[in-house]
Structures are given as structure tokens and as C-alpha cells.
Scaffold this motif. Sequence first.
Motif, PDB file in Angstrom:
ATOM      1  N   TYR A  94      61.592  49.512  46.158  1.00 12.07           N
ATOM      2  CA  TYR A  94      61.350  49.925  44.781  1.00 12.07           C
ATOM      3  C   TYR A  94      62.646  49.791  43.986  1.00 12.07           C
ATOM      4  CZ  TYR A  94      57.084  51.938  46.713  1.00 12.07           C
ATOM      5  OH  TYR A  94      55.882  52.114  47.345  1.00 12.07           O
ATOM      6  N   GLU A  95      62.530  49.148  42.819  1.00 15.72           N
ATOM      7  CA  GLU A  95      63.682  48.949  41.944  1.00 15.72           C
ATOM      8  C   GLU A  95      63.315  49.352  40.526  1.00 15.72           C
ATOM      9  OE1 GLU A  95      66.432  48.162  43.224  1.00 15.72           O
ATOM     10  OE2 GLU A  95      65.766  47.476  45.195  1.00 15.72           O
ATOM     11  N   GLY A 108      62.431  48.877  36.808  1.00 17.45           N
ATOM     12  CA  GLY A 108      61.866  47.750  36.079  1.00 17.45           C
ATOM     13  C   GLY A 108      62.728  47.362  34.901  1.00 17.45           C
ATOM     14  N   SER A 109      62.309  46.303  34.216  1.00 15.81           N
ATOM     15  CA  SER A 109      63.113  45.805  33.092  1.00 15.81           C
ATOM     16  C   SER A 109      63.063  46.737  31.894  1.00 15.81           C
ATOM     17  CB  SER A 109      62.625  44.410  32.687  1.00 15.81           C
ATOM     18  OG  SER A 109      61.257  44.460  32.318  1.00 15.81           O
ATOM     19  N   GLU A 110      62.033  47.598  31.809  1.00 13.79           N
ATOM     20  CA  GLU A 110      61.894  48.493  30.662  1.00 13.79           C
ATOM     21  C   GLU A 110      61.769  49.942  31.149  1.00 13.79           C
ATOM     22  OE1 GLU A 110      58.820  47.211  28.002  1.00 13.79           O
ATOM     23  OE2 GLU A 110      59.282  45.101  28.297  1.00 13.79           O
ATOM     24  N   ASN A 111      62.654  50.344  32.021  1.00 21.40           N
ATOM     25  CA  ASN A 111      62.713  51.712  32.534  1.00 21.40           C
ATOM     26  C   ASN A 111      61.490  52.092  33.357  1.00 21.40           C
ATOM     27  OD1 ASN A 111      65.197  52.166  31.216  1.00 21.40           O
ATOM     28  ND2 ASN A 111      64.125  52.673  29.316  1.00 21.40           N
ATOM     29  N   GLY A 112      60.750  51.125  33.807  1.00 20.55           N
ATOM     30  CA  GLY A 112      59.609  51.407  34.655  1.00 20.55           C
ATOM     31  C   GLY A 112      59.975  51.244  36.116  1.00 20.55           C
ATOM     32  N   LEU A 113      59.028  50.714  36.881  1.00 18.37           N
ATOM     33  CA  LEU A 113      59.226  50.579  38.325  1.00 18.37           C
ATOM     34  C   LEU A 113      58.794  49.192  38.762  1.00 18.37           C
ATOM     35  CD1 LEU A 113      59.940  52.177  40.966  1.00 18.37           C
ATOM     36  CD2 LEU A 113      57.490  52.555  41.216  1.00 18.37           C
ATOM     37  N   LEU A 114      59.592  48.591  39.645  1.00 19.62           N
ATOM     38  CA  LEU A 114      59.257  47.299  40.241  1.00 19.62           C
ATOM     39  C   LEU A 114      59.110  47.507  41.747  1.00 19.62           C
ATOM     40  CD1 LEU A 114      58.964  44.194  40.279  1.00 19.62           C
ATOM     41  CD2 LEU A 114      61.466  44.057  40.438  1.00 19.62           C
ATOM     42  N   ALA A 115      57.907  47.269  42.265  1.00 24.77           N
ATOM     43  CA  ALA A 115      57.657  47.332  43.708  1.00 24.77           C
ATOM     44  C   ALA A 115      57.656  45.911  44.261  1.00 24.77           C
ATOM     45  CB  ALA A 115      56.324  48.015  43.993  1.00 24.77           C
ATOM     46  N   ILE A 116      58.468  45.678  45.297  1.00 23.90           N
ATOM     47  CA  ILE A 116      58.589  44.353  45.909  1.00 23.90           C
ATOM     48  C   ILE A 116      58.080  44.457  47.348  1.00 23.90           C
ATOM     49  CG2 ILE A 116      60.153  42.460  46.493  1.00 23.90           C
ATOM     50  CD1 ILE A 116      62.104  43.651  44.407  1.00 23.90           C
ATOM     51  N   ILE A 117      56.957  43.814  47.614  1.00 26.74           N
ATOM     52  CA  ILE A 117      56.367  43.834  48.957  1.00 26.74           C
ATOM     53  C   ILE A 117      56.522  42.438  49.555  1.00 26.74           C
ATOM     54  CG2 ILE A 117      54.222  44.028  50.274  1.00 26.74           C
ATOM     55  CD1 ILE A 117      54.590  45.880  47.006  1.00 26.74           C
ATOM     56  N   THR A 118      57.088  42.365  50.747  1.00 28.30           N
ATOM     57  CA  THR A 118      57.319  41.083  51.421  1.00 28.30           C
ATOM     58  C   THR A 118      56.705  41.132  52.812  1.00 28.30           C
ATOM     59  OG1 THR A 118      59.413  40.870  50.228  1.00 28.30           O
ATOM     60  CG2 THR A 118      59.069  39.401  52.090  1.00 28.30           C
ATOM     61  N   VAL A 119      55.945  40.066  53.151  1.00 36.23           N
ATOM     62  CA  VAL A 119      55.269  40.000  54.452  1.00 36.23           C
ATOM     63  C   VAL A 119      55.520  38.624  55.076  1.00 36.23           C
ATOM     64  CG1 VAL A 119      53.053  40.109  55.657  1.00 36.23           C
ATOM     65  CG2 VAL A 119      53.456  41.561  53.661  1.00 36.23           C
ATOM     66  N   PRO A 120      56.056  38.579  56.289  1.00 33.64           N
ATOM     67  CA  PRO A 120      56.209  37.281  56.964  1.00 33.64           C
ATOM     68  C   PRO A 120      54.845  36.769  57.416  1.00 33.64           C
ATOM     69  CG  PRO A 120      56.868  39.061  58.428  1.00 33.64           C
ATOM     70  CD  PRO A 120      56.567  39.695  57.106  1.00 33.64           C
ATOM     71  N   LEU A 121      54.657  35.441  57.351  1.00 32.56           N
ATOM     72  CA  LEU A 121      53.373  34.854  57.694  1.00 32.56           C
ATOM     73  C   LEU A 121      53.395  34.063  58.987  1.00 32.56           C
ATOM     74  CD1 LEU A 121      52.252  33.606  54.165  1.00 32.56           C
ATOM     75  CD2 LEU A 121      51.632  35.727  55.319  1.00 32.56           C
ATOM     76  N   ASP A 122      54.594  33.934  59.632  1.00 31.25           N
ATOM     77  CA  ASP A 122      54.624  33.163  60.873  1.00 31.25           C
ATOM     78  C   ASP A 122      54.489  34.086  62.078  1.00 31.25           C
ATOM     79  OD1 ASP A 122      56.987  34.445  60.556  1.00 31.25           O
ATOM     80  OD2 ASP A 122      58.249  32.678  60.843  1.00 31.25           O
TER      81      ASP A 122
END
Length: 653
Positions: A636-637, A639-653
Motif C-alpha cells: 500500500y502506497e 495515492g497521487s491525490e492523498n488517497g491509497l494505491l494498492a499494488i498486488i503482484t502475483v507470479p505466473l510461472d
Amino acid sequence: MSHKKHASAFFGVLLAFSFSAFAQKDSLFNAAENFHQENKPLEAVEAYKNIGRYFESIQDYDSAFHFYRIEGEYIKEHIEKPTRDSLLGKVYMDFSFVALGMRNLDMALPYLDSAEFIYEKLKSYGDLARVMNNRANALNEMNRFQEAIGYLLKAIEYGELVENKESEDALLNSVYNNIGKNYLSLEDWSNAAKYTQMAINIHSSYEINNAHARLNLSNAYIGMDSTELAIQAALEAEEIYKEVGFAYGIIAAKNNIGLALKNQGNWEEASKLFEESILMSEEVNYPLGKLEAMINRSPILASNGQFVKAISEMKEAEELCLLYDDNQYLKSVQENLAELYEKTGNTSLALTYFKSFKALDDSLKSSENVKNVNDLLLRYESSEKEKQLAKQEAEIQTQNATLAIKNSQLAYLLSGLGILILGGTFFYSRNRSLQKEALQQAVIEEKEKGLDAVIQATEEERKRISKDLHDGIGQQLAALKLGLQNIQKRAGQDIQPELMEITGRFSKSADEIRQISHQMMPRALMEAGLVQASEDLLRNTFQYSDIHYEFEHHGMEERLDERIEISIYRVLQELLTNILKHSQANHVNIQLLKLKNKLTLLVEDNGQGISNENSKGHGQMNIRNRLDLIKGTVNYEPGSENGLLAIITVPLD
């Protein structure tokens, strides 16, 4: 005792702009506005980029991120394809630079994924090489040296496809310099000197990169105790940094020269340079320059009996290391504190810091790391030598074809034997450590199997209930509704209002059953896949709210594994519910990106962010449990306007 971290590791993420060039930042705002009014979109894009880079150069990363975001939105609205895509790739690259400058490496990697996706589509090999180079920078900072080298070798491959000689040289200069940085991190000084010298031998059109290479070469010579060569390389770097007006580089060069002088025994001159570096770092707000100078000056203060000041500075340095999450510097700080406490008679604290130093030193400089990096580079160098041999053999073939064939066969035989020996040695050395990990891994796998079984059972039950609701009570309600409508047609006017009310209630109940069934296990997810199900989820979630949303997806033409699709859908469902209930946002941006062997989901809102209470609730626990089962991560980071950015990353191999 000498302490030196690869100073340009941080510089690698900064841009080569002089501070004086941006002294009048108001003119940049005026330029952007004027270009916009004059309908010059490309010039306006460049002006917004320069504003972002100005703030980046003074380490105001929030503002830099904000103006890069404005640049990206402007590009989407005013630039047509394919130019739009190319410019957006550069914006993603700038986002990654900001994240690296903030030392937020997990945030940098998804932006690099986005840039890579665009440049692969455009077949822009020079830009792809830069993406690989920057990804290696991030991984190097995370002490993932072997992965970093792998991406640097990919950068070389892409760089060799660039037709412009000047661009190719600039890329190879940067890549070889980064390989040298890897070896500096591992304190393998001879290989660090070898690869940074290779970088220097390929002149870059970006003068600041030439300075970085010389600074790294100076670091390597310091590690090798070649003080005269270290001073010479640092002076050359300092001269270039002065020419381009890069204050951070000047500070680093002074620190290098001071450290080399200290190693020579000229502590008085060294102390003056460290003091200059500290004052200059405070003047330009560069904490890392001050940190390095304090680390290097600590033994000098101790030798003069200034233990209180030395310990105070090292405690300040320790806080900076923790703030920047920098283990390389932290290792040196801990070693200094161990020696300072020992000299002041505080043996308990001395032992504590020495143990911490030793544990950190072992983890950063393991022989396994060095060997893995060496193996990768050996393979690359063998490949390069094979290319040269093939070229030479082609020339000789016209004179002596038979001899050439025999030599070629022998070369392949020896190459295969060498790889076999290297592979055998590698697997033998790895075998013992793998055995130690086996028991711990078995325990982890059992826990995962238990959680997996619970979630799988839950999903199967969801499917069953969804089917029962849809095919059972849902069908019955629909049939009853039709029956009521038929009765309504034949009934008298006096009971029509009551029948209409009952029919309306049946319709509402049928809709609720349909909605519950859809939430339990959406048919779109099973039949059409994650993209269609996500679109339905977004529409159903926000249709009765004031929240506007944008949904973009790339590379999602093929279906994913069912477990991954269900898990990502549930995670998105949880995030959207949180936004609806808690964020007070009015705009949400969702991106679903599949790039090679990785799936990335970005969910950003412009609300009030996440509270401590919400960050520890059941929803967050559900998200992490879901992702753990598919080896995914969530960060969680802001956001650009004082909100929230959730970054979800999943490997596919």
C-alpha cells in the motif's frame, strides 16, 4: 578500518540536471501553461516532465510524483498513438525513478513492468534495455544480486540491437557500471574495478554516467587499498560533477577522497573533507552524503578522544540507515559503534553491536551470492568469447575448412564439459544448504496446505450455494412472478394495486437472490474470465454511488489458472468494498496487467487513505491469506491525490 558504500548506487536513480538550471521553477510552470494555451502538446508534455524532474532533483518526491501524474493524464488526453504509448512508457519510467529515490523498491517494480509492456509492444529495444537496467538497480538495492545481474545481461542483449552507436554506447556504459556496482555491494573489489573500467572505456554521451563510473572505480580502488588510484578516479569524477552541476556527486567524490586520505594516514586533511561534505550535505538537504561522511569520520573523532561526539553521530547515522532501509551503511555504523563502546569500556553494548554487525555482514557478503553472480557473468563472458571464436572460424574456414570444423567440435566439447563441471560444482555446494531448508519448508508447506484446503472448501461451497440459489429458489421466484403477472392480467381493477405491490416484492426478492448468487460465485468469472468478472464487479459495486471509476487491462487475452482468477477477484472485491465503505473517494482507477510471468493489479483511489484500524482488520487478513496461497504480495502506497494505491503482484510461472 575503512568504510565505503557504492555511492553511485543512489545516484543511479537521480537525473542529470543541474540545480542552477531549475533555480527559477516558476518559469517551468509558466512554460507548461503557455505551451498548453498555444496548442503545443509535445512541448507541454516536456514542460510537465521538467517540473517533475526539478522536484525529483531536490528530493521532493511527492511533488515529483504529482507532476509526472499530470504529465501522464495530459498525454492520454492530447497525444495520439503510437506517440502516446511511447511517452507513457517514459512516464512509467519516471515513476520508477521517484520510487527508487524514495527507496520504495516494491513500488518501483510494477511501474517498470508497465514500461516494459509498452516498449515490448513498440519493439523499442533501447528503452527495453533501460527498463532492464533500472530493474537491476532496484534489485541491487534489495540485495537480490543474482536477479540484478540477470536483468543486466538482458539489458546488454537489448542494447546490442540498438542501431544508433551513440545510444548503444550510453546503454553499455550504464550496464557495465551497474555490474560493477553489484560487485561493490559484494565487496569483490577486483571484479568491481574490472567492470567499472569497462564502463569507462565506453564513453557515454551522458557525462554524469561517466562521472558515476569513475566514482565507482574509486570505490573499488579504496577496497583494494590502492589509495593513489582511488584519489585520481575520485578527482576525475568530481570534475565532471562540477561541470554538470550535480551537487550530490561532488559530495560523494569528496567523501571518497577523504576516505582514501584517511587510509593513507593523512587524517587531518581527511577530517577537513568530511566536514566539508557534512556542511554541503546539510546545505543541499542530502542526508546520505552526511551519513557517509559521519561514518568515515568516526574513527578520527575517536582517535582524538571525542567519544561522545562520535557516538552521538553514529546514533544519528543509525536512525538514517533505518529510515532509508540501507543495510550496507547500517553494517558500517554497527561496526563503528561496537569499536566506540569497546574503547569507552561499555563491553555489553560493544558485544551487542558487534554481533549485529557480524550477522549483517555475513548476510550481505555470502560466498553463495558471489558465486551466483560470478556464474552468471561467466556464462555471459563465455557467450561473448564464443561469438568472437565463431567470427574468427568463419574467416579461417575459406583456408582450412576441415581444421575449422575440428576446432569447432573441440570448442563445443570443452564448453559442454565446462558447463557440466560448473553445474556439478554448483549443485554440490547447494545440496547441503537445501537439506537444511527442507524441514522448514515442509512446515511452511503444511501450513499452506491447511489454509489452501480451507479456502478451496470455501470456494467449492460458494459454487454450490450459488448454483442452488440460481437454479433453485431463483427459478422458483421467477416462476411465481410469471404466475402473479398472469393472475394480474385477469384480475379486477379493485385488487390491481395489491397485486402490483406483491409482484414488485417478488421482483425485488429475485434481484436480491440473483445478486447474492453472483457475489457467491459470479458466472462471468467462471465462463468469461477475470476481466469480464472485474468489469461486472465494478459496475455493480459503484452503480448506486457517486464514485466514478476507470478500468484498464493489458495482456489479459488468455485465461489464467482458476485459483489465481478467483483469488484476484476476491482481493479486488475486498478492496472495492473498503473503498465504498471507508475511503470517501469519488474516483477509482483500476489496472490489470499481465506481463510475461507476472500479473499486477493496481487499485488507486483519491480518498482519505487507510487508517491503522482498517490496515489490521479482517479484510486485510483475508487479502493476505488469499495472496499467500498464490505466492502473491500486496503493498500500500499513498495515492497521487492523498488517497491509497494498492499494488498486488502475483507470479505466473
